[in-house]
Design an enzyme around this catalytic site. Structure first.
Site, PDB file in Angstrom:
ATOM      1  N   HIS A  27      -3.756  -2.883  10.772  1.00  0.00           N
ATOM      2  CA  HIS A  27      -3.389  -1.500  11.100  1.00  0.00           C
ATOM      3  C   HIS A  27      -2.690  -0.822   9.916  1.00  0.00           C
ATOM      4  O   HIS A  27      -3.087   0.257   9.496  1.00  0.00           O
ATOM      5  CB  HIS A  27      -2.479  -1.475  12.334  1.00  0.00           C
ATOM      6  CG  HIS A  27      -1.808  -0.158  12.576  1.00  0.00           C
ATOM      7  ND1 HIS A  27      -2.481   0.934  13.057  1.00  0.00           N
ATOM      8  CD2 HIS A  27      -0.537   0.256  12.370  1.00  0.00           C
ATOM      9  CE1 HIS A  27      -1.648   1.961  13.155  1.00  0.00           C
ATOM     10  NE2 HIS A  27      -0.456   1.576  12.741  1.00  0.00           N
TER      11      HIS A  27
ATOM     12  N   ASP B  57     -17.865  21.716 -10.298  1.00  0.00           N
ATOM     13  CA  ASP B  57     -17.822  20.345  -9.786  1.00  0.00           C
ATOM     14  C   ASP B  57     -16.572  19.691 -10.380  1.00  0.00           C
ATOM     15  O   ASP B  57     -15.803  20.335 -11.079  1.00  0.00           O
ATOM     16  CB  ASP B  57     -19.090  19.559 -10.162  1.00  0.00           C
ATOM     17  CG  ASP B  57     -19.339  18.398  -9.188  1.00  0.00           C
ATOM     18  OD1 ASP B  57     -18.362  17.743  -8.766  1.00  0.00           O
ATOM     19  OD2 ASP B  57     -20.504  18.153  -8.850  1.00  0.00           O
TER      20      ASP B  57
ATOM     21  N   TRP C 198       1.330  -5.610   5.865  1.00  0.00           N
ATOM     22  CA  TRP C 198       0.693  -4.823   4.794  1.00  0.00           C
ATOM     23  C   TRP C 198       1.429  -4.976   3.473  1.00  0.00           C
ATOM     24  O   TRP C 198       0.893  -4.642   2.440  1.00  0.00           O
ATOM     25  CB  TRP C 198       0.534  -3.351   5.197  1.00  0.00           C
ATOM     26  CG  TRP C 198       1.724  -2.465   4.939  1.00  0.00           C
ATOM     27  CD1 TRP C 198       2.771  -2.250   5.779  1.00  0.00           C
ATOM     28  CD2 TRP C 198       1.970  -1.658   3.774  1.00  0.00           C
ATOM     29  NE1 TRP C 198       3.662  -1.372   5.213  1.00  0.00           N
ATOM     30  CE2 TRP C 198       3.195  -0.995   3.996  1.00  0.00           C
ATOM     31  CE3 TRP C 198       1.288  -1.434   2.577  1.00  0.00           C
ATOM     32  CZ2 TRP C 198       3.746  -0.122   3.051  1.00  0.00           C
ATOM     33  CZ3 TRP C 198       1.850  -0.562   1.645  1.00  0.00           C
ATOM     34  CH2 TRP C 198       3.061   0.080   1.885  1.00  0.00           C
TER      35      TRP C 198
ATOM     36  N   SER D  49     -10.769   2.489  -7.011  1.00  0.00           N
ATOM     37  CA  SER D  49     -11.330   3.728  -6.475  1.00  0.00           C
ATOM     38  C   SER D  49     -10.356   4.894  -6.640  1.00  0.00           C
ATOM     39  O   SER D  49     -10.694   5.947  -7.162  1.00  0.00           O
ATOM     40  CB  SER D  49     -11.680   3.514  -5.009  1.00  0.00           C
ATOM     41  OG  SER D  49     -11.739   4.733  -4.321  1.00  0.00           O
ATOM     42  N   SER D  50      -9.106   4.666  -6.208  1.00  0.00           N
ATOM     43  CA  SER D  50      -8.113   5.739  -6.289  1.00  0.00           C
ATOM     44  C   SER D  50      -7.773   6.088  -7.730  1.00  0.00           C
ATOM     45  O   SER D  50      -7.549   7.246  -8.067  1.00  0.00           O
ATOM     46  CB  SER D  50      -6.828   5.334  -5.570  1.00  0.00           C
ATOM     47  OG  SER D  50      -7.057   5.194  -4.209  1.00  0.00           O
TER      48      SER D  50
ATOM     49  N   HIS E  13       6.755   2.726  -2.866  1.00  0.00           N
ATOM     50  CA  HIS E  13       7.412   3.982  -2.527  1.00  0.00           C
ATOM     51  C   HIS E  13       6.709   5.207  -3.074  1.00  0.00           C
ATOM     52  O   HIS E  13       6.519   6.172  -2.336  1.00  0.00           O
ATOM     53  CB  HIS E  13       8.903   4.010  -2.825  1.00  0.00           C
ATOM     54  CG  HIS E  13       9.528   5.077  -1.977  1.00  0.00           C
ATOM     55  ND1 HIS E  13       9.831   4.884  -0.659  1.00  0.00           N
ATOM     56  CD2 HIS E  13       9.732   6.384  -2.221  1.00  0.00           C
ATOM     57  CE1 HIS E  13      10.227   6.022  -0.128  1.00  0.00           C
ATOM     58  NE2 HIS E  13      10.175   6.956  -1.053  1.00  0.00           N
TER      59      HIS E  13
ATOM     60  N   GLU F  89       3.730   5.428  -3.311  1.00  0.00           N
ATOM     61  CA  GLU F  89       2.613   5.520  -2.364  1.00  0.00           C
ATOM     62  C   GLU F  89       2.948   6.440  -1.188  1.00  0.00           C
ATOM     63  O   GLU F  89       2.096   7.188  -0.712  1.00  0.00           O
ATOM     64  CB  GLU F  89       2.253   4.114  -1.862  1.00  0.00           C
ATOM     65  CG  GLU F  89       1.105   4.071  -0.878  1.00  0.00           C
ATOM     66  CD  GLU F  89      -0.260   4.067  -1.539  1.00  0.00           C
ATOM     67  OE1 GLU F  89      -0.344   4.438  -2.723  1.00  0.00           O
ATOM     68  OE2 GLU F  89      -1.241   3.710  -0.862  1.00  0.00           O
TER      69      GLU F  89
ATOM     70  N   TYR G 286       4.808   9.045  -1.260  1.00  0.00           N
ATOM     71  CA  TYR G 286       4.678  10.430  -1.713  1.00  0.00           C
ATOM     72  C   TYR G 286       3.234  10.756  -2.046  1.00  0.00           C
ATOM     73  O   TYR G 286       2.806  11.909  -1.908  1.00  0.00           O
ATOM     74  CB  TYR G 286       5.642  10.701  -2.869  1.00  0.00           C
ATOM     75  CG  TYR G 286       7.055  10.651  -2.344  1.00  0.00           C
ATOM     76  CD1 TYR G 286       7.572  11.727  -1.660  1.00  0.00           C
ATOM     77  CD2 TYR G 286       7.810   9.491  -2.419  1.00  0.00           C
ATOM     78  CE1 TYR G 286       8.817  11.664  -1.086  1.00  0.00           C
ATOM     79  CE2 TYR G 286       9.060   9.413  -1.857  1.00  0.00           C
ATOM     80  CZ  TYR G 286       9.565  10.507  -1.186  1.00  0.00           C
ATOM     81  OH  TYR G 286      10.792  10.431  -0.610  1.00  0.00           O
TER      82      TYR G 286
ATOM     83  N   SER H  27       1.447  24.285   2.356  1.00  0.00           N
ATOM     84  CA  SER H  27       1.778  25.411   1.483  1.00  0.00           C
ATOM     85  C   SER H  27       0.614  26.394   1.359  1.00  0.00           C
ATOM     86  O   SER H  27       0.798  27.515   0.897  1.00  0.00           O
ATOM     87  CB  SER H  27       2.165  24.918   0.085  1.00  0.00           C
ATOM     88  OG  SER H  27       3.259  24.042   0.169  1.00  0.00           O
TER      89      SER H  27
ATOM     90  N   HIS I 205      15.170   0.836  -2.211  1.00  0.00           N
ATOM     91  CA  HIS I 205      15.746   1.118  -0.889  1.00  0.00           C
ATOM     92  C   HIS I 205      14.945   0.438   0.224  1.00  0.00           C
ATOM     93  O   HIS I 205      15.366   0.456   1.372  1.00  0.00           O
ATOM     94  CB  HIS I 205      15.945   2.626  -0.640  1.00  0.00           C
ATOM     95  CG  HIS I 205      14.701   3.427  -0.459  1.00  0.00           C
ATOM     96  ND1 HIS I 205      14.613   4.739  -0.845  1.00  0.00           N
ATOM     97  CD2 HIS I 205      13.498   3.118   0.063  1.00  0.00           C
ATOM     98  CE1 HIS I 205      13.408   5.194  -0.558  1.00  0.00           C
ATOM     99  NE2 HIS I 205      12.709   4.234  -0.020  1.00  0.00           N
ATOM    100  N   HIS I 206      13.811  -0.157  -0.139  1.00  0.00           N
ATOM    101  CA  HIS I 206      13.107  -1.001   0.832  1.00  0.00           C
ATOM    102  C   HIS I 206      13.683  -2.415   0.854  1.00  0.00           C
ATOM    103  O   HIS I 206      13.238  -3.241   1.624  1.00  0.00           O
ATOM    104  CB  HIS I 206      11.619  -1.086   0.480  1.00  0.00           C
ATOM    105  CG  HIS I 206      10.923   0.235   0.581  1.00  0.00           C
ATOM    106  ND1 HIS I 206      10.267   0.646   1.704  1.00  0.00           N
ATOM    107  CD2 HIS I 206      10.799   1.258  -0.302  1.00  0.00           C
ATOM    108  CE1 HIS I 206       9.754   1.855   1.511  1.00  0.00           C
ATOM    109  NE2 HIS I 206      10.064   2.248   0.302  1.00  0.00           N
TER     110      HIS I 206
ATOM    111  N   THR J 127      12.775  17.818  -1.139  1.00  0.00           N
ATOM    112  CA  THR J 127      12.042  17.819   0.133  1.00  0.00           C
ATOM    113  C   THR J 127      12.618  18.880   1.062  1.00  0.00           C
ATOM    114  O   THR J 127      11.873  19.641   1.700  1.00  0.00           O
ATOM    115  CB  THR J 127      12.125  16.430   0.787  1.00  0.00           C
ATOM    116  OG1 THR J 127      11.828  15.446  -0.207  1.00  0.00           O
ATOM    117  CG2 THR J 127      11.138  16.289   1.906  1.00  0.00           C
TER     118      THR J 127
ATOM    119  N   LYS K 113      11.527  22.358   0.072  1.00  0.00           N
ATOM    120  CA  LYS K 113      10.187  22.722   0.547  1.00  0.00           C
ATOM    121  C   LYS K 113      10.236  23.190   1.989  1.00  0.00           C
ATOM    122  O   LYS K 113       9.627  24.201   2.343  1.00  0.00           O
ATOM    123  CB  LYS K 113       9.264  21.501   0.465  1.00  0.00           C
ATOM    124  CG  LYS K 113       8.826  21.224  -0.940  1.00  0.00           C
ATOM    125  CD  LYS K 113       7.749  20.166  -0.924  1.00  0.00           C
ATOM    126  CE  LYS K 113       7.157  20.094  -2.303  1.00  0.00           C
ATOM    127  NZ  LYS K 113       5.740  19.850  -2.297  1.00  0.00           N
TER     128      LYS K 113
ATOM    129  N   ARG L 143      11.005  -5.198  14.040  1.00  0.00           N
ATOM    130  CA  ARG L 143       9.585  -4.871  14.043  1.00  0.00           C
ATOM    131  C   ARG L 143       8.775  -6.157  13.926  1.00  0.00           C
ATOM    132  O   ARG L 143       9.310  -7.214  13.609  1.00  0.00           O
ATOM    133  CB  ARG L 143       9.265  -3.915  12.896  1.00  0.00           C
ATOM    134  CG  ARG L 143       9.616  -4.460  11.535  1.00  0.00           C
ATOM    135  CD  ARG L 143       9.608  -3.387  10.470  1.00  0.00           C
ATOM    136  NE  ARG L 143       8.245  -2.968  10.139  1.00  0.00           N
ATOM    137  CZ  ARG L 143       7.925  -2.365   8.995  1.00  0.00           C
ATOM    138  NH1 ARG L 143       8.847  -2.102   8.097  1.00  0.00           N
ATOM    139  NH2 ARG L 143       6.686  -2.012   8.770  1.00  0.00           N
TER     140      ARG L 143
END
Lengths: 273, 567
Positions: free
Chosen positions: B86, B115, B149, B179-180, B263, B265, B267, B278, B312-313, B338, B341, B460
């Site tokens: 998941h 293109d 994950w 790919s990314s 992290h 990731e 964002y 926006s 912070h993780h 943040t 925004k 968790r």
């Protein structure tokens, strides 16, 4: 009665605040959390109500014309600074509260002191009780006594599994290790969690105020299939009961060892081993 | 495309011609061999949406298992596999690539390009994503990975996770990572080099800004995780001991490498969503975006800070207190841009003339939900508080508020906003609003109580729990909520399926929007634009509309959906 209170059975447990009551560090975290919660609730209400109001008030109506505003530098600077100031406040209260969370206090006079060591977090007078907590798939082992740090498995110290027994009013320093994968030691009412990482030694402490309480916790880091079953209980007893329990446990372990030795002798003699 | 007389066309619209000669190939061959950014974009979006549904089904299975204590429906082994698939699906096969899908389709259109910079590389990105996903999902027929994950070693090492599922996970990270990465380089090159004349950095649409920063973050973060999973692979099969504590390796090293990627990731997943918001909010407020520069700057600042907050993780890991303090402060800092925004979006709504479309519903719902996710993020940044909350359902609630309520709601806002451009047909607005309300209620029901679960001490990733711990009621509420949320999503899926054939014809500019993608037909022709207009502001389409109005004296219509365009 206190035990049933600590286990808090019932449909709803802590809705807005973390558990506490089993140790001053847990209480301090809960106090810090509440301070943050008040500020957060304020920010939440201001932002959400403004959002709701603007969606309600400025819906397109006949003849309404949108104000063509591109920005407002003063306002921009204003809310950037305001957000910054809130964070400064949060930083200050965190660092004010921090010592009471990480530094263990002295044991109470009526508490129990068995050892003094300098290699781990220590109360000001250096007098504390050391218990080693060793995580392994999927059970916690507790070895009682400062010598446990040399090797909790070979030193002849009393030990127990899953349920820890600890004296009340005593500063107990926990030495946390793992022998296989990463586990995380966590008894919510007795303070924050500390990972048990193989190859590392981590520490935490608690000082339980009530004899007779039992606190529930469980491994908080995914450690394999039986992760959910890796529970822990901390049974708080009075210092005298604790000493009695240690003696009883030592005797029980010795008796069991003797039995094993005897059995081994018999098996060796009869050629079955 | 037929050439229509300029005066009778209902909206300012480019005269566009098909540039290639009609091909004799079958339709599916056209799709497989295409290098058209729009077709690739659609393939991205359809593929990732399928993965979204798969990931959602996995989530529902877990919620069913947790609905009551001591449930035996799903075994511990299968539960761990479900949570791993998941999380991995939602992150690597849904949120990150669907943003690439939106970017693919709309970045060239919004900057007035024909293109992407490297069309064939673009096709490669897509096919790598698809095959990465297939490789990963094939483990369902063997032994899926079960280390979560983030796959912390030693649990993910060969000794504790001997199955090949873990290796499939590593390959998934590698393949979708390439790919990314290829896609990110493509976006960067496209945005830097191929903007319409006059489109300076100060006139770049904010969605394109967000894709630019998304690309930069991907380029910074992905090589690190690629290195980390390669080290894990060699640990597992080739005798190295990078993360093996019994041979002087360090499990904490993995955590640093993984979260240095992990992290940013977050964002990478949310910034393009911010970009969509926006775009959507000013269009339906009939107002320019409030503080364009502040929002673009905040996007860049978030990206910079995003690579400084990873530990912070790891607040419960063996890390010195001074390091904890640093990462608390850096995580606080990221709250400022943040917050800026959010304030700017609300200020854009303020004194606007809000056209309450389904897209705006999702955008406003996103803000309402994201505020909660942002605030709980501050709790988690305070490391002593995090010691209580880390690895509990509080964290699960937090990141679902950010990613499900955050990213997914922005994606839905984007779908309702851009579907007409992609298909030429409008989605049903009423069904969209019904879908929104069901999703909004279901979402909050599912995840708000999870804060309470975490505070009550539920960690968790446990597959079951005992009764009497105060968790049962919250879990039941959460499970019921998850089905309501799914029903809401289903309404939009049906809406999409139905509107694709039967939706009302949209016309080129149904919303009276601001950016250049609306300056061509819906759907656009292969070459997008015959002539590319000169850009003079952040809202080129609005300028064009006004210019035509001035020169013809006729109020410009939207070409099919006047009811959304009352001004």
């Amino acid at each position: 009665m206190l035990a049933s209170l600590a286990l808090a059975p019932g449909a709803f447990a802590n809705f807005l605040t973390p558990k506490s009551g089993g140790s001053p560090n847990a209480d301090s975290i809960a106090e810090l959390y509440k301070l943050v919660l008040y500020i957060a609730a304020f920010v939440f209400l201001v932002v959400e109500l403004t959002l709701l109001y603007s969606v309600y008030k400025f819906r397109a109506k006949k003849g309404a014309v949108a104000a063509q505003i591109h920005g407002n530098t003063r306002l921009e600077i204003g809310w950037t600074v305001a957000a910054g100031l809130i964070l400064v406040v949060l930083t200050v209260i965190t660092f004010i509260k921090l010592p009471s969370i990480i530094n263990p206090p002295n044991s109470d006079p009526k508490g129990l002191v068995l050892s003094a060591s300098t290699t781990e977090p220590s109360p000001p007078n250096g007098r504390k009780l050391t218990i080693c907590v060793t995580g392994r798939q999927y059970i916690w082992r507790y070895t009682y006594g400062a010598a446990c740090q040399q090797n909790p498995f070979t030193t002849k110290l009393p030990y127990s599994y899953q349920q820890m027994v600890a004296p009340a009013n005593t500063t107990v320093v926990l030495v946390i290790q793992s022998t296989d994968v990463i586990h995380s030691w966590w008894i919510p009412s007795m303070g924050g969690k500390v990972d048990a990482v193989p190859g590392y030694t981590t520490y935490t402490w608690f000082k339980a105020p009530y004899a007779g309480a039992i606190y529930h916790g469980q491994c908080a880091q995914l450690c394999g299939r039986n992760h959910a079953a890796m529970t822990a209980l901390v049974k708080v007893v009075s210092p005298t009961d604790y000493q009695a329990w240690i003696q009883q446990q030592t005797a029980a372990i010795n008796a069991a060892n003797q039995q094993v030795i005897q059995l081994r002798r018999v098996l060796t003699a009869t050629g079955n081993l | 495309m037929s050439t229509t007389d300029y005066a009778v066309r209902p909206v300012p619209q480019i005269i566009a011609h098909e540039v290639h000669k009609p091909r004799e190939t079958k339709k599916w061959v056209d799709w497989v061999t295409t290098t058209d950014h729009k077709k690739i974009g659609i393939m991205y979006m359809v593929t990732t949406f399928v993965f979204f549904i798969l990931g959602g089904v996995e989530a529902l299975l877990m919620r069913v298992q947790l609905g009551v204590p001591n449930n035996t429906l799903i075994s511990a082994e299968h539960y761990n596999q479900l949570l791993t698939i998941h999380g991995t699906t939602m992150i690597f096969l849904f949120v990150v690539p669907i943003m690439a899908g939106f970017g693919n389709y709309f970045v060239p259109l919004m900057i007035g390009a024909r293109d992407m910079a490297f069309p064939r590389l673009n096709a490669l990105s897509y096919w790598l994503l698809l095959f990465g996903g297939i490789v990963f999902y094939f483990t369902l027929f063997f032994r899926p990975p079960e280390a979560g994950w983030w796959s912390y070693p030693p649990l993910s090492e060969a000794l504790y996770s001997p199955s090949a599922g873990q290796d499939a996970w590593i390959f998934l990270i590698h393949i979708t990572g390439i790919s990314s990465l290829v896609g990110a380089i493509n976006f960067y090159a496209t945005i830097v080099n191929m903007r319409a004349p006059g489109m300076s950095w100060g006139r770049l649409p904010l969605f394109v800004w967000s894709i630019l920063i998304y690309a930069v973050l991907l380029i910074v973060a992905l090589p690190v995780v690629a290195a980390a999973v390669t080290m894990l692979l060699t640990d597992r099969h080739f005798g190295t001991h990078f993360f093996d504590p019994t041979n002087h390796g360090s499990p904490v090293l993995w955590q640093h490498l993984f979260w240095f990627f992990g992290h940013p990731e977050v964002y990478i997943m949310i910034l393009p969503g911010f970009g969509i918001i926006s775009e959507v909010i000013p269009v339906f407020s009939r107002k320019p975006i409030f503080g364009y520069k502040a929002i673009a700057a905040a996007t860049s600042v978030i990206a910079f800070l995003a690579v400084l907050v990873w530990a912070h993780h790891m607040f419960a890991s063996p890390v010195p207190v001074v390091v904890l303090g640093f990462f608390m402060l850096s995580s606080f800092l990221i709250g400022v841009p943040t917050g800026v925004k959010i304030f700017n979006w609300i200020a854009t709504l303020w004194r606007g003339s809000l056209v309450m479309t389904a897209s705006l519903y999702y955008a406003v719902g996103f803000i309402a939900i994201f505020v909660i996710g942002g605030i709980t993020g501050i709790f988690l940044a305070i490391f002593p508080v995090d010691w209580q909350l880390n690895d509990t359902y509080f964290v699960v609630a937090h990141f679902h508020y950010v990613l499900m309520g955050g990213a997914v709601f922005t994606i839905f806002a984007g779908i309702y906003y851009w579907f007409p451009k992609m298909t030429g047909r409008l989605l049903n607005e009423r069904a969209g609003k019904v879908s929104f309300w069901i999703m909004f209620i279901g979402f909050n029901m599912t995840f708000f109580v999870q804060h309470a679960l975490g505070l009550s001490g539920m960690p968790r990733r446990i597959y079951t729990y005992q009764p009497g711990l105060g968790w049962s009621t919250y879990n039941l509420i959460s499970t019921i909520g998850s089905f309501i949320l799914s029903a809401g999503i289903l309404v939009t899926v049906i809406n999409i399926a139905h509107s694709f054939k039967h939706g009302r014809i949209a016309g080129p500019d149904p919303w009276k929007a601001n950016t250049l993608e609306w300056f061509t037909t819906s759907p656009p022709p292969v070459n997008n634009f015959d002539a590319i207009p000169r850009v003079r502001s952040v809202e080129p389409m609005r300028d064009i509309r006004r210019q035509v109005e001035r020169s013809t004296g006729v109020t410009q219509k939207t070409g099919g959906s006047e009811r959304f365009a009352r001004v």
